[in-house]
Design a protein around this motif. Sequence first.
Motif, PDB file in Angstrom:
ATOM      1  N   ALA A   1       0.506  -0.914   0.014  1.00 27.85           N
ATOM      2  CA  ALA A   1      -0.393   0.009   0.339  1.00 27.85           C
ATOM      3  C   ALA A   1       1.289   1.736  -0.370  1.00 27.85           C
ATOM      4  CB  ALA A   1      -0.622   0.305   1.523  1.00 27.85           C
ATOM      5  N   GLU A   2       0.661   2.407  -0.629  1.00 23.78           N
ATOM      6  CA  GLU A   2       0.995   3.650  -0.809  1.00 23.78           C
ATOM      7  C   GLU A   2       0.739   4.678   0.715  1.00 23.78           C
ATOM      8  OE1 GLU A   2       4.212   5.534  -2.402  1.00 23.78           O
ATOM      9  OE2 GLU A   2       3.317   6.410  -3.975  1.00 23.78           O
ATOM     10  N   LEU A   3       1.150   5.388   1.420  1.00 23.96           N
ATOM     11  CA  LEU A   3       0.013   6.073   2.293  1.00 23.96           C
ATOM     12  C   LEU A   3       0.818   7.757   2.004  1.00 23.96           C
ATOM     13  CD1 LEU A   3       0.276   3.618   4.749  1.00 23.96           C
ATOM     14  CD2 LEU A   3      -1.545   3.798   2.819  1.00 23.96           C
ATOM     15  N   HIS A   4       1.772   8.149   2.126  1.00 24.22           N
ATOM     16  CA  HIS A   4       2.080   9.020   1.514  1.00 24.22           C
ATOM     17  C   HIS A   4       2.674   9.673   0.066  1.00 24.22           C
ATOM     18  CE1 HIS A   4       5.158  12.464   3.865  1.00 24.22           C
ATOM     19  NE2 HIS A   4       4.939  12.531   2.491  1.00 24.22           N
ATOM     20  N   LEU A   5       1.833  10.104  -0.213  1.00 22.92           N
ATOM     21  CA  LEU A   5       2.181  10.446  -2.243  1.00 22.92           C
ATOM     22  C   LEU A   5       0.942  11.606  -2.626  1.00 22.92           C
ATOM     23  CD1 LEU A   5       0.283  10.103  -5.551  1.00 22.92           C
ATOM     24  CD2 LEU A   5       2.826   9.419  -5.071  1.00 22.92           C
ATOM     25  N   HIS A   6       1.632  12.941  -3.129  1.00 25.45           N
ATOM     26  CA  HIS A   6       1.402  13.753  -2.841  1.00 25.45           C
ATOM     27  C   HIS A   6       1.245  13.637  -4.661  1.00 25.45           C
ATOM     28  CE1 HIS A   6       2.469  15.997   0.563  1.00 25.45           C
ATOM     29  NE2 HIS A   6       3.671  14.656   0.547  1.00 25.45           N
ATOM     30  N   ILE A   7       0.036  13.716  -5.387  1.00 27.43           N
ATOM     31  CA  ILE A   7      -0.353  13.763  -6.771  1.00 27.43           C
ATOM     32  C   ILE A   7       0.226  14.599  -7.957  1.00 27.43           C
ATOM     33  CG2 ILE A   7      -2.287  14.734  -7.030  1.00 27.43           C
ATOM     34  CD1 ILE A   7      -1.454  11.096  -7.959  1.00 27.43           C
ATOM     35  N   GLU A   8       0.269  15.971  -6.927  1.00 30.43           N
ATOM     36  CA  GLU A   8       1.436  16.602  -8.358  1.00 30.43           C
ATOM     37  C   GLU A   8       2.781  16.471  -8.206  1.00 30.43           C
ATOM     38  OE1 GLU A   8      -0.700  17.427  -5.152  1.00 30.43           O
ATOM     39  OE2 GLU A   8      -2.270  19.093  -5.604  1.00 30.43           O
ATOM     40  N   GLY A   9       2.812  15.434  -6.939  1.00 34.55           N
ATOM     41  CA  GLY A   9       4.168  15.399  -7.017  1.00 34.55           C
ATOM     42  C   GLY A   9       4.063  13.979  -7.964  1.00 34.55           C
ATOM     43  N   SER A  10       3.523  13.530  -8.560  1.00 33.97           N
ATOM     44  CA  SER A  10       3.635  12.268 -10.040  1.00 33.97           C
ATOM     45  C   SER A  10       3.684  12.321 -11.090  1.00 33.97           C
ATOM     46  CB  SER A  10       2.583  11.615  -9.290  1.00 33.97           C
ATOM     47  OG  SER A  10       1.257  11.353  -9.407  1.00 33.97           O
TER      48      SER A  10
ATOM     49  N   PHE B   1      -2.677  12.058  -1.111  1.00 31.81           N
ATOM     50  CA  PHE B   1      -3.029  13.597  -1.272  1.00 31.81           C
ATOM     51  C   PHE B   1      -2.619  14.615  -2.530  1.00 31.81           C
ATOM     52  CE2 PHE B   1       0.727  12.818   2.393  1.00 31.81           C
ATOM     53  CZ  PHE B   1      -0.106  12.611   3.881  1.00 31.81           C
ATOM     54  N   PHE B   2      -4.184  15.395  -2.297  1.00 30.60           N
ATOM     55  CA  PHE B   2      -3.942  16.000  -3.366  1.00 30.60           C
ATOM     56  C   PHE B   2      -3.865  17.776  -2.569  1.00 30.60           C
ATOM     57  CE2 PHE B   2      -8.239  18.465  -3.280  1.00 30.60           C
ATOM     58  CZ  PHE B   2      -8.699  17.378  -2.311  1.00 30.60           C
ATOM     59  N   ASP B   3      -3.609  18.891  -3.306  1.00 25.32           N
ATOM     60  CA  ASP B   3      -3.075  20.269  -1.979  1.00 25.32           C
ATOM     61  C   ASP B   3      -3.778  21.337  -2.528  1.00 25.32           C
ATOM     62  OD1 ASP B   3      -0.936  19.480  -0.770  1.00 25.32           O
ATOM     63  OD2 ASP B   3       0.467  20.474  -1.893  1.00 25.32           O
ATOM     64  N   PRO B   4      -5.230  21.145  -2.596  1.00 27.70           N
ATOM     65  CA  PRO B   4      -6.327  22.205  -3.480  1.00 27.70           C
ATOM     66  C   PRO B   4      -5.946  23.168  -3.587  1.00 27.70           C
ATOM     67  CG  PRO B   4      -7.424  21.322  -1.325  1.00 27.70           C
ATOM     68  CD  PRO B   4      -5.746  20.326  -1.313  1.00 27.70           C
ATOM     69  N   GLN B   5      -5.242  23.567  -2.452  1.00 32.79           N
ATOM     70  CA  GLN B   5      -5.213  25.560  -2.418  1.00 32.79           C
ATOM     71  C   GLN B   5      -3.934  25.975  -3.384  1.00 32.79           C
ATOM     72  OE1 GLN B   5      -4.032  24.956   1.844  1.00 32.79           O
ATOM     73  NE2 GLN B   5      -5.318  26.176   2.714  1.00 32.79           N
ATOM     74  N   THR B   6      -2.997  25.264  -3.991  1.00 35.80           N
ATOM     75  CA  THR B   6      -2.406  25.293  -4.713  1.00 35.80           C
ATOM     76  C   THR B   6      -2.649  25.605  -6.052  1.00 35.80           C
ATOM     77  OG1 THR B   6      -0.459  23.496  -4.347  1.00 35.80           O
ATOM     78  CG2 THR B   6      -0.185  24.410  -6.007  1.00 35.80           C
ATOM     79  N   HIS B   7      -4.510  24.368  -6.324  1.00 36.17           N
ATOM     80  CA  HIS B   7      -4.904  25.305  -7.276  1.00 36.17           C
ATOM     81  C   HIS B   7      -6.124  26.217  -7.019  1.00 36.17           C
ATOM     82  CE1 HIS B   7      -2.783  21.699  -8.627  1.00 36.17           C
ATOM     83  NE2 HIS B   7      -3.179  20.686  -7.473  1.00 36.17           N
ATOM     84  N   THR B   8      -6.773  25.956  -6.403  1.00 27.57           N
ATOM     85  CA  THR B   8      -7.173  27.237  -6.286  1.00 27.57           C
ATOM     86  C   THR B   8      -7.242  28.496  -5.959  1.00 27.57           C
ATOM     87  OG1 THR B   8      -7.979  26.890  -3.240  1.00 27.57           O
ATOM     88  CG2 THR B   8      -9.179  25.330  -5.364  1.00 27.57           C
ATOM     89  N   SER B   9      -5.356  28.675  -5.564  1.00 30.39           N
ATOM     90  CA  SER B   9      -4.969  30.283  -5.707  1.00 30.39           C
ATOM     91  C   SER B   9      -4.958  30.900  -6.682  1.00 30.39           C
ATOM     92  CB  SER B   9      -3.891  30.213  -4.561  1.00 30.39           C
ATOM     93  OG  SER B   9      -2.732  29.118  -4.952  1.00 30.39           O
TER      94      SER B   9
ATOM     95  N   VAL C   1       7.535   7.016   6.170  1.00 27.55           N
ATOM     96  CA  VAL C   1       8.798   7.497   5.644  1.00 27.55           C
ATOM     97  C   VAL C   1       9.344   7.150   3.848  1.00 27.55           C
ATOM     98  CG1 VAL C   1      11.288   6.810   5.857  1.00 27.55           C
ATOM     99  CG2 VAL C   1       9.666   6.205   7.640  1.00 27.55           C
ATOM    100  N   CYS C   2       9.921   7.984   4.017  1.00 27.90           N
ATOM    101  CA  CYS C   2       9.507   8.485   2.029  1.00 27.90           C
ATOM    102  C   CYS C   2      11.277   8.226   1.569  1.00 27.90           C
ATOM    103  CB  CYS C   2       9.085   9.416   1.618  1.00 27.90           C
ATOM    104  SG  CYS C   2       7.835   9.917   1.981  1.00 27.90           S
ATOM    105  N   PRO C   3      11.712   7.351   1.922  1.00 30.24           N
ATOM    106  CA  PRO C   3      13.628   7.930   2.021  1.00 30.24           C
ATOM    107  C   PRO C   3      14.416   7.964   0.802  1.00 30.24           C
ATOM    108  CG  PRO C   3      12.912   4.906   2.132  1.00 30.24           C
ATOM    109  CD  PRO C   3      11.566   5.937   1.951  1.00 30.24           C
ATOM    110  N   LEU C   4      13.447   7.941  -0.320  1.00 34.37           N
ATOM    111  CA  LEU C   4      14.602   8.619  -1.224  1.00 34.37           C
ATOM    112  C   LEU C   4      14.360  10.255  -1.079  1.00 34.37           C
ATOM    113  CD1 LEU C   4      13.527   6.703  -4.423  1.00 34.37           C
ATOM    114  CD2 LEU C   4      16.354   7.412  -3.649  1.00 34.37           C
ATOM    115  N   SER C   5      12.740  10.434  -0.500  1.00 29.52           N
ATOM    116  CA  SER C   5      12.535  11.686  -0.184  1.00 29.52           C
ATOM    117  C   SER C   5      13.957  12.369   0.767  1.00 29.52           C
ATOM    118  CB  SER C   5      11.299  11.916   0.134  1.00 29.52           C
ATOM    119  OG  SER C   5      11.058  13.128   0.465  1.00 29.52           O
ATOM    120  N   ASN C   6      14.233  11.553   1.488  1.00 29.99           N
ATOM    121  CA  ASN C   6      14.756  12.391   2.195  1.00 29.99           C
ATOM    122  C   ASN C   6      15.725  12.685   2.276  1.00 29.99           C
ATOM    123  OD1 ASN C   6      12.966  10.376   5.089  1.00 29.99           O
ATOM    124  ND2 ASN C   6      12.847  12.203   4.248  1.00 29.99           N
TER     125      ASN C   6
END
Length: 328
Positions: A11-20, A96-104, A241-246
């Motif tokens: 399962a993947e629990l930490h993924l920002h869709i904008e980051g894909s 995850f998604f970041d609506p404020q990135t887009h609504t702004s 935890v996100c090892p490559l990101s870290n």
Amino acid sequence: MKELIAKLPKAELHLHIEGSLEPELMFALAQKNNITLPYKTIEEVKNAYNFTSLQSFLDIYYAGANVLITESDFFDVTWAYLLTCKAQNVLHVEIFFDPQTHTSRGIAFETVVNGITKALQKGEIELGISSFLIMCFLRHLSEEEAFKTLQESLLFKDKILGVGLDSSEVGHPPSKFERVFAACENVGYKIVAHAGEEGDSSYIWEAINLLHVKRIDHGIRCDEDATLVEFLIEKQIPLTVCPLSNVKLRAVSSMREHNIINLLRKGVLVTINSDDPAYFGGYINENYEAVANSLHVSQEELKLLAQNSFKASFLSEAQKQHFTQMIA
Ligand code: HPA
Ligand code: ZN
């Protein structure tokens, strides 16, 4: 190890869709939507993705997200991510998604949610990948902005399982959003937050005590405080935890120095995730491989990490059992 990792149900629990958002799709959408990017070639992109900190990444990440305009753009980025999940045996995702990135930028909340949700629904039907959607507040914005976004989200509450907190951590502690998260809890949203990525362990305590998180995103700085580590173990509060990101964002100095396996051995419920795979050089399997290649990890420990990913999810107890039993 590589074969085992590829085969493991995850399962993947930490993924920002904008980051894909991979550069190829970013270029195609920029052209379609008439948007000028700071780079013209893949080569220039690779040079630009040379981060020195969380903030240096965020500047590039928000610039990339500018190419997402229409519902079909949000659908496309989500669908492309789900295809990588299928290829890597990821059976469940909490995105995850970041609506404020887009609504702004004048994009309607419903454009964002509908595009992502339609792809997630297609993913359930055609790829057999179950999914939940988590809305993140940008912590560098104000409490008032977060309240406005919470209000907007309520029309789409059937599509959003929970809320999180991301973007620039230091200087924006969880306490800034205590009242917003209390309101989120009241309406029944599940609660998570990024804490202890660049911020110190006090941010993790605040996320637990003030925001009432069900899990911590990153959380790697927990080991500065032995009492906190004991608390995480006792309460089995998961860390995504996100090892490559870290390593890419220099939250840790190298993969060999990463504490994920030490935390696992102590009994912390750690999981492996990709965070922003298009920017950090790998999806979930590459994150597992990076850990396995740099730290001494047994096959049993890799299986435990995969089991943890289901245990730490928001799936029902029956579904968790179903998935963890697949990993013998
Ligand atoms: N940390 C904070 N904000 C983010 C991240 C992250 O790892 N990825 C995307 N937004
Ligand atoms: Zn993140």
